[in-house]
Write a protein that holds these residues in place. Structure first.
Motif, PDB file in Angstrom:
ATOM      1  N   ASN A   4      32.382  60.801  19.171  1.00  0.00           N
ATOM      2  CA  ASN A   4      33.258  59.646  19.392  1.00  0.00           C
ATOM      3  C   ASN A   4      33.200  59.171  20.842  1.00  0.00           C
ATOM      4  OD1 ASN A   4      34.091  59.469  16.771  1.00  0.00           O
ATOM      5  ND2 ASN A   4      35.986  60.603  17.096  1.00  0.00           N
ATOM      6  N   ILE A   5      33.137  60.108  21.778  1.00  0.00           N
ATOM      7  CA  ILE A   5      33.065  59.736  23.199  1.00  0.00           C
ATOM      8  C   ILE A   5      31.745  59.029  23.490  1.00  0.00           C
ATOM      9  CG2 ILE A   5      32.929  60.656  25.546  1.00  0.00           C
ATOM     10  CD1 ILE A   5      34.951  62.823  24.623  1.00  0.00           C
ATOM     11  N   ALA A   6      30.650  59.560  22.947  1.00  0.00           N
ATOM     12  CA  ALA A   6      29.339  58.924  23.143  1.00  0.00           C
ATOM     13  C   ALA A   6      29.324  57.533  22.528  1.00  0.00           C
ATOM     14  CB  ALA A   6      28.243  59.792  22.529  1.00  0.00           C
ATOM     15  N   SER A   7      29.908  57.410  21.347  1.00  0.00           N
ATOM     16  CA  SER A   7      29.982  56.107  20.685  1.00  0.00           C
ATOM     17  C   SER A   7      30.822  55.121  21.487  1.00  0.00           C
ATOM     18  CB  SER A   7      30.560  56.285  19.281  1.00  0.00           C
ATOM     19  OG  SER A   7      30.620  55.056  18.610  1.00  0.00           O
ATOM     20  N   LEU A   8      31.927  55.596  22.038  1.00  0.00           N
ATOM     21  CA  LEU A   8      32.795  54.742  22.846  1.00  0.00           C
ATOM     22  C   LEU A   8      32.091  54.275  24.117  1.00  0.00           C
ATOM     23  CD1 LEU A   8      35.540  53.431  23.379  1.00  0.00           C
ATOM     24  CD2 LEU A   8      36.266  55.588  24.411  1.00  0.00           C
ATOM     25  N   VAL A   9      31.387  55.184  24.777  1.00  0.00           N
ATOM     26  CA  VAL A   9      30.661  54.823  26.000  1.00  0.00           C
ATOM     27  C   VAL A   9      29.589  53.786  25.690  1.00  0.00           C
ATOM     28  CG1 VAL A   9      29.065  55.708  27.758  1.00  0.00           C
ATOM     29  CG2 VAL A   9      31.148  56.970  27.214  1.00  0.00           C
ATOM     30  N   LEU A  10      28.820  54.005  24.628  1.00  0.00           N
ATOM     31  CA  LEU A  10      27.789  53.037  24.248  1.00  0.00           C
ATOM     32  C   LEU A  10      28.404  51.692  23.846  1.00  0.00           C
ATOM     33  CD1 LEU A  10      25.221  55.189  22.260  1.00  0.00           C
ATOM     34  CD2 LEU A  10      24.920  54.110  24.493  1.00  0.00           C
ATOM     35  N   LEU A  11      29.555  51.736  23.183  1.00  0.00           N
ATOM     36  CA  LEU A  11      30.237  50.504  22.807  1.00  0.00           C
ATOM     37  C   LEU A  11      30.659  49.717  24.041  1.00  0.00           C
ATOM     38  CD1 LEU A  11      31.510  48.707  20.581  1.00  0.00           C
ATOM     39  CD2 LEU A  11      33.566  50.102  20.798  1.00  0.00           C
ATOM     40  N   ILE A  12      31.252  50.389  25.010  1.00  0.00           N
ATOM     41  CA  ILE A  12      31.693  49.724  26.241  1.00  0.00           C
ATOM     42  C   ILE A  12      30.499  49.123  26.980  1.00  0.00           C
ATOM     43  CG2 ILE A  12      32.680  50.128  28.528  1.00  0.00           C
ATOM     44  CD1 ILE A  12      34.559  52.195  27.144  1.00  0.00           C
ATOM     45  N   VAL A  13      29.428  49.896  27.099  1.00  0.00           N
ATOM     46  CA  VAL A  13      28.224  49.408  27.792  1.00  0.00           C
ATOM     47  C   VAL A  13      27.633  48.217  27.063  1.00  0.00           C
ATOM     48  CG1 VAL A  13      25.831  50.023  28.358  1.00  0.00           C
ATOM     49  CG2 VAL A  13      27.688  51.598  28.903  1.00  0.00           C
ATOM     50  N   VAL A  15      29.059  46.073  24.885  1.00  0.00           N
ATOM     51  CA  VAL A  15      29.924  44.889  24.951  1.00  0.00           C
ATOM     52  C   VAL A  15      29.883  44.277  26.353  1.00  0.00           C
ATOM     53  CG1 VAL A  15      32.338  44.127  24.849  1.00  0.00           C
ATOM     54  CG2 VAL A  15      31.431  45.574  23.053  1.00  0.00           C
ATOM     55  N   ALA A  16      29.927  45.115  27.366  1.00  0.00           N
ATOM     56  CA  ALA A  16      29.880  44.610  28.748  1.00  0.00           C
ATOM     57  C   ALA A  16      28.562  43.889  29.014  1.00  0.00           C
ATOM     58  CB  ALA A  16      30.071  45.753  29.737  1.00  0.00           C
ATOM     59  N   LEU A  17      27.452  44.456  28.560  1.00  0.00           N
ATOM     60  CA  LEU A  17      26.154  43.796  28.745  1.00  0.00           C
ATOM     61  C   LEU A  17      26.077  42.481  27.980  1.00  0.00           C
ATOM     62  CD1 LEU A  17      23.628  46.791  28.636  1.00  0.00           C
ATOM     63  CD2 LEU A  17      24.127  45.292  30.578  1.00  0.00           C
ATOM     64  N   SER A  18      26.636  42.463  26.783  1.00  0.00           N
ATOM     65  CA  SER A  18      26.623  41.224  25.991  1.00  0.00           C
ATOM     66  C   SER A  18      27.400  40.118  26.695  1.00  0.00           C
ATOM     67  CB  SER A  18      27.219  41.464  24.605  1.00  0.00           C
ATOM     68  OG  SER A  18      26.384  42.277  23.837  1.00  0.00           O
ATOM     69  N   PHE A  19      28.588  40.442  27.171  1.00  0.00           N
ATOM     70  CA  PHE A  19      29.384  39.431  27.863  1.00  0.00           C
ATOM     71  C   PHE A  19      28.735  38.999  29.179  1.00  0.00           C
ATOM     72  CE2 PHE A  19      33.425  40.985  25.588  1.00  0.00           C
ATOM     73  CZ  PHE A  19      33.221  40.081  24.564  1.00  0.00           C
ATOM     74  N   LYS A  20      28.175  39.959  29.922  1.00  0.00           N
ATOM     75  CA  LYS A  20      27.533  39.633  31.195  1.00  0.00           C
ATOM     76  C   LYS A  20      26.312  38.744  30.973  1.00  0.00           C
ATOM     77  CE  LYS A  20      25.007  41.473  35.104  1.00  0.00           C
ATOM     78  NZ  LYS A  20      24.094  40.377  35.069  1.00  0.00           N
ATOM     79  N   HIS A  21      25.459  39.121  30.015  1.00  0.00           N
ATOM     80  CA  HIS A  21      24.261  38.320  29.753  1.00  0.00           C
ATOM     81  C   HIS A  21      24.618  36.953  29.180  1.00  0.00           C
ATOM     82  CE1 HIS A  21      21.659  42.186  29.604  1.00  0.00           C
ATOM     83  NE2 HIS A  21      21.732  41.693  30.829  1.00  0.00           N
ATOM     84  N   GLY A  22      25.645  36.900  28.346  1.00  0.00           N
ATOM     85  CA  GLY A  22      26.091  35.607  27.826  1.00  0.00           C
ATOM     86  C   GLY A  22      26.606  34.705  28.930  1.00  0.00           C
ATOM     87  N   TRP A  23      27.412  35.271  29.820  1.00  0.00           N
ATOM     88  CA  TRP A  23      27.951  34.500  30.945  1.00  0.00           C
ATOM     89  C   TRP A  23      26.831  34.025  31.861  1.00  0.00           C
ATOM     90  CZ3 TRP A  23      32.229  32.050  31.892  1.00  0.00           C
ATOM     91  CH2 TRP A  23      32.499  31.617  33.177  1.00  0.00           C
ATOM     92  N   ILE A  60      31.537  40.201  20.794  1.00  0.00           N
ATOM     93  CA  ILE A  60      32.798  40.106  20.052  1.00  0.00           C
ATOM     94  C   ILE A  60      32.708  40.875  18.731  1.00  0.00           C
ATOM     95  CG2 ILE A  60      34.326  38.503  18.823  1.00  0.00           C
ATOM     96  CD1 ILE A  60      33.670  36.456  21.078  1.00  0.00           C
ATOM     97  N   LEU A  61      31.586  40.724  18.023  1.00  0.00           N
ATOM     98  CA  LEU A  61      31.423  41.420  16.744  1.00  0.00           C
ATOM     99  C   LEU A  61      31.445  42.935  16.907  1.00  0.00           C
ATOM    100  CD1 LEU A  61      28.661  39.259  15.003  1.00  0.00           C
ATOM    101  CD2 LEU A  61      31.072  39.401  14.388  1.00  0.00           C
ATOM    102  N   LEU A  62      30.958  43.419  18.020  1.00  0.00           N
ATOM    103  CA  LEU A  62      30.947  44.867  18.257  1.00  0.00           C
ATOM    104  C   LEU A  62      32.343  45.454  18.420  1.00  0.00           C
ATOM    105  CD1 LEU A  62      27.963  45.198  20.745  1.00  0.00           C
ATOM    106  CD2 LEU A  62      28.029  45.951  18.371  1.00  0.00           C
ATOM    107  N   LEU A  63      33.301  44.644  18.797  1.00  0.00           N
ATOM    108  CA  LEU A  63      34.649  45.140  19.076  1.00  0.00           C
ATOM    109  C   LEU A  63      35.454  45.504  17.830  1.00  0.00           C
ATOM    110  CD1 LEU A  63      35.669  42.723  21.957  1.00  0.00           C
ATOM    111  CD2 LEU A  63      35.076  45.157  22.140  1.00  0.00           C
ATOM    112  N   PHE A  64      35.084  44.951  16.683  1.00  0.00           N
ATOM    113  CA  PHE A  64      35.877  45.136  15.472  1.00  0.00           C
ATOM    114  C   PHE A  64      35.141  46.015  14.465  1.00  0.00           C
ATOM    115  CE2 PHE A  64      36.994  41.020  17.323  1.00  0.00           C
ATOM    116  CZ  PHE A  64      38.337  41.258  17.579  1.00  0.00           C
ATOM    117  N   PRO A  65      35.840  46.973  13.840  1.00  0.00           N
ATOM    118  CA  PRO A  65      35.174  47.909  12.921  1.00  0.00           C
ATOM    119  C   PRO A  65      34.456  47.231  11.754  1.00  0.00           C
ATOM    120  CG  PRO A  65      37.438  48.599  13.319  1.00  0.00           C
ATOM    121  CD  PRO A  65      37.252  47.269  13.987  1.00  0.00           C
TER     122      PRO A  65
END
Length: 117
Positions: A4-13, A15-23, A60-65
């Motif tokens: 779960n911790i590994a999944s959470l870290v990858l999720l944060i990374v 999502v952050a990359l998606s928003f940064k690259h989109g911006w 955004i899609l990554l944030l929701f189960p």
């Protein structure tokens, strides 16, 4: 627990990359590095808003189960698109650099959404 911790870290990374690259894609005129890369890949100025929207939608899609799987699929497809555009222009260095980022969505699918029981 570690899964779960590994999944959470990858999720944060991811999502952050998606928003940064989109911006960065939307603000390509003020960022000469992004403009240079998009020009090299053959992405026209008219396609830029589409690519930025697609990238932010992925985050955004990554944030929701319920949309986690499709967000990862969309993320992998966009990375493969970038890799094929780079191959078309002969930029093998970019293709090789994208390989670890291509593995992230598949690892995230395997690990599953971190907060789902």
């Amino acid at each position: 627990m570690i899964k779960n911790i590994a999944s959470l870290v990858l999720l944060i990374v991811s999502v952050a990359l998606s928003f940064k690259h989109g911006w960065d894609t939307f603000n390509y005129k003020s960022n000469p590095q992004s403009l240079k890369i998009m020009t090299e890949l053959g992405i026209s100025e008219g396609m830029t808003p589409f690519m930025g929207t697609l990238t932010i939608l992925t985050g955004i899609l990554l944030l929701f189960p319920k949309s986690f799987f499709w967000g990862n699929v969309l993320n992998a497809m966009s990375i493969v698109l970038i890799m094929t555009l780079a191959m078309r222009t002969g930029n093998i260095k970019m293709v090789v650099m994208e390989i670890p980022f291509l593995m992230i969505p598949f690892i995230m699918i395997w690990l599953k959404y971190p907060f789902k029981n």
